[in-house]
Motif scaffolding. Structure first.
Motif, mmCIF file in Angstrom:
data_model
loop_
_atom_site.group_PDB
_atom_site.id
_atom_site.type_symbol
_atom_site.label_atom_id
_atom_site.label_comp_id
_atom_site.label_asym_id
_atom_site.label_seq_id
_atom_site.Cartn_x
_atom_site.Cartn_y
_atom_site.Cartn_z
ATOM 1 N N ASP A 239 0.827 -1.214 0.000
ATOM 2 C CA ASP A 239 0.000 0.000 0.000
ATOM 3 C C ASP A 239 0.859 1.261 0.000
ATOM 4 O OD1 ASP A 239 -2.427 -1.425 0.084
ATOM 5 O OD2 ASP A 239 -2.264 -1.676 2.254
ATOM 6 N N LEU A 240 2.140 1.133 -0.258
ATOM 7 C CA LEU A 240 3.018 2.299 -0.314
ATOM 8 C C LEU A 240 2.579 3.222 -1.445
ATOM 9 C CD1 LEU A 240 6.504 0.581 0.112
ATOM 10 C CD2 LEU A 240 5.243 1.880 1.840
ATOM 11 N N THR A 241 2.821 4.509 -1.272
ATOM 12 C CA THR A 241 2.493 5.452 -2.336
ATOM 13 C C THR A 241 3.443 5.245 -3.506
ATOM 14 O OG1 THR A 241 3.992 7.187 -1.572
ATOM 15 C CG2 THR A 241 1.768 7.134 -0.595
ATOM 16 N N ILE A 242 3.058 5.772 -4.663
ATOM 17 C CA ILE A 242 3.901 5.654 -5.846
ATOM 18 C C ILE A 242 5.240 6.337 -5.611
ATOM 19 C CG2 ILE A 242 4.127 6.364 -8.263
ATOM 20 C CD1 ILE A 242 1.072 5.890 -8.499
ATOM 21 N N ALA A 243 5.224 7.476 -4.936
ATOM 22 C CA ALA A 243 6.465 8.181 -4.638
ATOM 23 C C ALA A 243 7.365 7.343 -3.733
ATOM 24 C CB ALA A 243 6.162 9.522 -3.976
ATOM 25 N N GLN A 244 6.787 6.739 -2.693
ATOM 26 C CA GLN A 244 7.579 5.902 -1.779
ATOM 27 C C GLN A 244 8.213 4.729 -2.524
ATOM 28 O OE1 GLN A 244 4.357 5.178 1.032
ATOM 29 N NE2 GLN A 244 5.435 6.346 2.642
ATOM 30 N N ILE A 245 7.463 4.145 -3.443
ATOM 31 C CA ILE A 245 7.976 3.012 -4.215
ATOM 32 C C ILE A 245 9.104 3.457 -5.131
ATOM 33 C CG2 ILE A 245 7.385 1.369 -6.056
ATOM 34 C CD1 ILE A 245 4.618 1.114 -4.705
ATOM 35 N N GLY A 246 8.941 4.588 -5.774
ATOM 36 C CA GLY A 246 9.989 5.105 -6.649
ATOM 37 C C GLY A 246 11.291 5.315 -5.902
ATOM 38 N N TYR A 247 11.210 5.962 -4.734
ATOM 39 C CA TYR A 247 12.419 6.193 -3.928
ATOM 40 C C TYR A 247 12.999 4.864 -3.424
ATOM 41 C CZ TYR A 247 11.190 11.177 -3.865
ATOM 42 O OH TYR A 247 10.902 12.475 -4.226
ATOM 43 N N ALA A 248 12.129 3.931 -3.019
ATOM 44 C CA ALA A 248 12.580 2.640 -2.494
ATOM 45 C C ALA A 248 13.304 1.813 -3.551
ATOM 46 C CB ALA A 248 11.396 1.856 -1.937
ATOM 47 N N CYS A 249 13.023 2.086 -4.812
ATOM 48 C CA CYS A 249 13.646 1.326 -5.905
ATOM 49 C C CYS A 249 14.870 2.041 -6.481
ATOM 50 C CB CYS A 249 12.621 1.060 -7.008
ATOM 51 S SG CYS A 249 11.363 -0.140 -6.521
ATOM 52 N N GLY A 250 15.335 3.076 -5.791
ATOM 53 C CA GLY A 250 16.588 3.698 -6.185
ATOM 54 C C GLY A 250 16.468 4.926 -7.061
ATOM 55 N N TYR A 251 15.250 5.431 -7.262
ATOM 56 C CA TYR A 251 15.079 6.614 -8.100
ATOM 57 C C TYR A 251 15.071 7.872 -7.244
ATOM 58 C CZ TYR A 251 14.071 3.498 -11.965
ATOM 59 O OH TYR A 251 14.178 2.538 -12.937
ATOM 60 N N GLU A 252 15.979 8.790 -7.543
ATOM 61 C CA GLU A 252 16.052 10.051 -6.815
ATOM 62 C C GLU A 252 15.117 11.095 -7.429
ATOM 63 O OE1 GLU A 252 20.142 11.081 -6.975
ATOM 64 O OE2 GLU A 252 20.796 9.476 -5.613
ATOM 65 N N SER A 253 14.712 10.864 -8.684
ATOM 66 C CA SER A 253 13.829 11.783 -9.397
ATOM 67 C C SER A 253 12.529 11.056 -9.740
ATOM 68 C CB SER A 253 14.499 12.279 -10.683
ATOM 69 O OG SER A 253 13.557 12.852 -11.559
ATOM 70 N N LEU A 254 11.405 11.544 -9.217
ATOM 71 C CA LEU A 254 10.126 10.897 -9.509
ATOM 72 C C LEU A 254 9.712 11.032 -10.973
ATOM 73 C CD1 LEU A 254 8.003 11.594 -6.297
ATOM 74 C CD2 LEU A 254 9.142 9.490 -7.022
ATOM 75 N N PRO A 255 9.948 12.171 -11.644
ATOM 76 C CA PRO A 255 9.634 12.233 -13.071
ATOM 77 C C PRO A 255 10.399 11.172 -13.873
ATOM 78 C CG PRO A 255 9.894 14.444 -12.216
ATOM 79 C CD PRO A 255 10.326 13.511 -11.119
ATOM 80 N N PHE A 256 11.667 10.927 -13.495
ATOM 81 C CA PHE A 256 12.449 9.900 -14.197
ATOM 82 C C PHE A 256 11.886 8.514 -13.910
ATOM 83 C CE2 PHE A 256 16.271 7.127 -14.612
ATOM 84 C CZ PHE A 256 16.476 7.325 -15.976
ATOM 85 N N PHE A 257 11.443 8.285 -12.671
ATOM 86 C CA PHE A 257 10.809 7.012 -12.324
ATOM 87 C C PHE A 257 9.572 6.780 -13.188
ATOM 88 C CE2 PHE A 257 7.426 5.051 -9.559
ATOM 89 C CZ PHE A 257 7.850 3.744 -9.721
ATOM 90 N N HIS A 258 8.723 7.786 -13.308
ATOM 91 C CA HIS A 258 7.514 7.665 -14.133
ATOM 92 C C HIS A 258 7.880 7.402 -15.595
ATOM 93 C CE1 HIS A 258 4.072 8.776 -11.472
ATOM 94 N NE2 HIS A 258 5.058 9.257 -10.724
ATOM 95 N N LYS A 259 8.913 8.077 -16.080
ATOM 96 C CA LYS A 259 9.347 7.898 -17.470
ATOM 97 C C LYS A 259 9.827 6.470 -17.713
ATOM 98 C CE LYS A 259 12.590 9.729 -20.895
ATOM 99 N NZ LYS A 259 13.677 10.734 -21.143
ATOM 100 N N GLN A 260 10.630 5.947 -16.786
ATOM 101 C CA GLN A 260 11.145 4.589 -16.926
ATOM 102 C C GLN A 260 10.031 3.554 -16.790
ATOM 103 O OE1 GLN A 260 14.406 3.657 -17.771
ATOM 104 N NE2 GLN A 260 14.432 5.845 -18.224
ATOM 105 N N PHE A 261 9.100 3.788 -15.885
ATOM 106 C CA PHE A 261 7.987 2.846 -15.718
ATOM 107 C C PHE A 261 7.163 2.780 -16.996
ATOM 108 C CE2 PHE A 261 4.206 0.839 -14.205
ATOM 109 C CZ PHE A 261 4.601 0.087 -13.108
ATOM 110 N N GLN A 262 6.872 3.930 -17.571
ATOM 111 C CA GLN A 262 6.116 3.977 -18.825
ATOM 112 C C GLN A 262 6.879 3.266 -19.936
ATOM 113 O OE1 GLN A 262 3.002 5.866 -19.200
ATOM 114 N NE2 GLN A 262 2.864 4.800 -21.175
ATOM 115 N N LYS A 263 8.196 3.420 -19.952
ATOM 116 C CA LYS A 263 9.029 2.821 -20.990
ATOM 117 C C LYS A 263 8.964 1.301 -20.970
ATOM 118 C CE LYS A 263 13.903 2.419 -22.362
ATOM 119 N NZ LYS A 263 15.306 2.891 -22.073
#
Length: 279
Positions: A239-263
């Motif tokens: 139930d972690l937020t999307i932001a928490q998951i992005g940071y937990a997976c090593g992404y320092e930039s949330l926009p970059f996390f979203h870009k990579q996830f979409q990719k």
């Protein structure tokens, strides 16, 4: 833990093994062997490496691997379940290459990239696969032939972009095993290419060439793919937020996390979570 040629105890008196695996973890590192292998995952979730493929696995998967295809399953340590699977391994050449088995050998050729069957197909074959662990001698030989023949008439999807027919040099497997273990432990941190190069005693340039040759893409493309596969499981299982998951997976930039996830997933993290939340 180094990946070497796995010695499977098959010889003159036995050419097929069928057994159930049940342990806290899938302990075998990235490895290969001269036998073909059919694996059904009963419990645990994690990441599977098949040739140059990386992706998460879950219960209900049925995967066929041709001989010499490097592979391993790494269960997520926080999943809290036993790692259970049913495994069938058999020597090459136990069945004659005759016209009547054309579809079977076509499937085995595809399995040089690793093939995965539809979950409904896998579920329908599960009783037969389980039964094979109780068979031996000619009964096991005949039932495996029947099973493979029937599977060859079903739809399947290949996993690895590259195919592996020849033996993998042992030192290559050893390096890749160290790299996989490093990524598993450090994916949530900032990783530098020099760390990996030093780990396997190579220059950064040599490491980059080696990794691209083995996995079919640059290291940081692979690392992002790995992180996004972890993130996708966390979106489903926590139930972690999307932001928490992005940071937990090593992404320092949330926009970059979203870009990579979409990719890699062809959909946003939010749409991915909503899609699986209603299933």
């Amino acid at each position: 833990m180094e990946a070497v040629l796995e010695q499977i105890e098959l010889g003159k008196k036995q050419s097929i093994l069928a057994f159930e695996y049940n342990a806290p973890h899938f302990d075998t590192p990235w490895h290969f062997h001269p036998q073909h292998e059919l694996t059904y995952i009963e419990e645990s979730v994690g990441t599977k490496y098949i040739g140059d493929y990386v992706g998460f696995y879950e219960p209900g998967e049925l995967v066929l691997l041709r001989s010499n295809l490097p592979h391993c399953w790494k269960n997520h340590s926080d999943a809290g379940k036993q790692s259970k699977s049913i495994v069938i391994q058999w020597n090459k050449g136990v069945y004659a290459k005759v016209p009547e088995l054309q579809s079977l050998f076509r499937m085995l050729t595809s399995a040089s990239r690793g093939v995965i069957f539809d979950k409904e197909v896998a579920a329908s074959f599960l009783p037969r696969i389980k039964k094979m662990t109780q068979l031996d001698s000619h009964q096991l030989y005949i039932e495996l032939l029947n099973l493979l023949s029937d599977l060859s008439e079903c739809d399947y999807t290949t996993l690895s972009k590259a195919h592996f027919i020849d033996d993998l040099p042992i030192e290559f497997g050893s390096r890749m095993s160290k790299i996989h273990d490093f990524i598993e432990k450090r994916f949530h941190e900032k990783i530098y290419l020099k760390e990996l190069a030093d780990l396997v005693s190579m220059s950064e340039q040599s490491f980059s060439r080696f990794f691209s040759k083995m996995m079919g893409r640059p290291f940081f493309t692979f690392l992002n793919e790995y992180r996004i596969n972890i993130a996708s499981r966390m979106l489903i299982d926590t139930d972690l937020t999307i932001a928490q998951i992005g940071y937990a997976c090593g992404y320092e930039s949330l926009p970059f996390f979203h870009k990579q996830f979409q990719k890699f997933m062809y959909v946003s993290p939010l749409k991915f979570r909503k899609k699986y939340a209603i299933q």
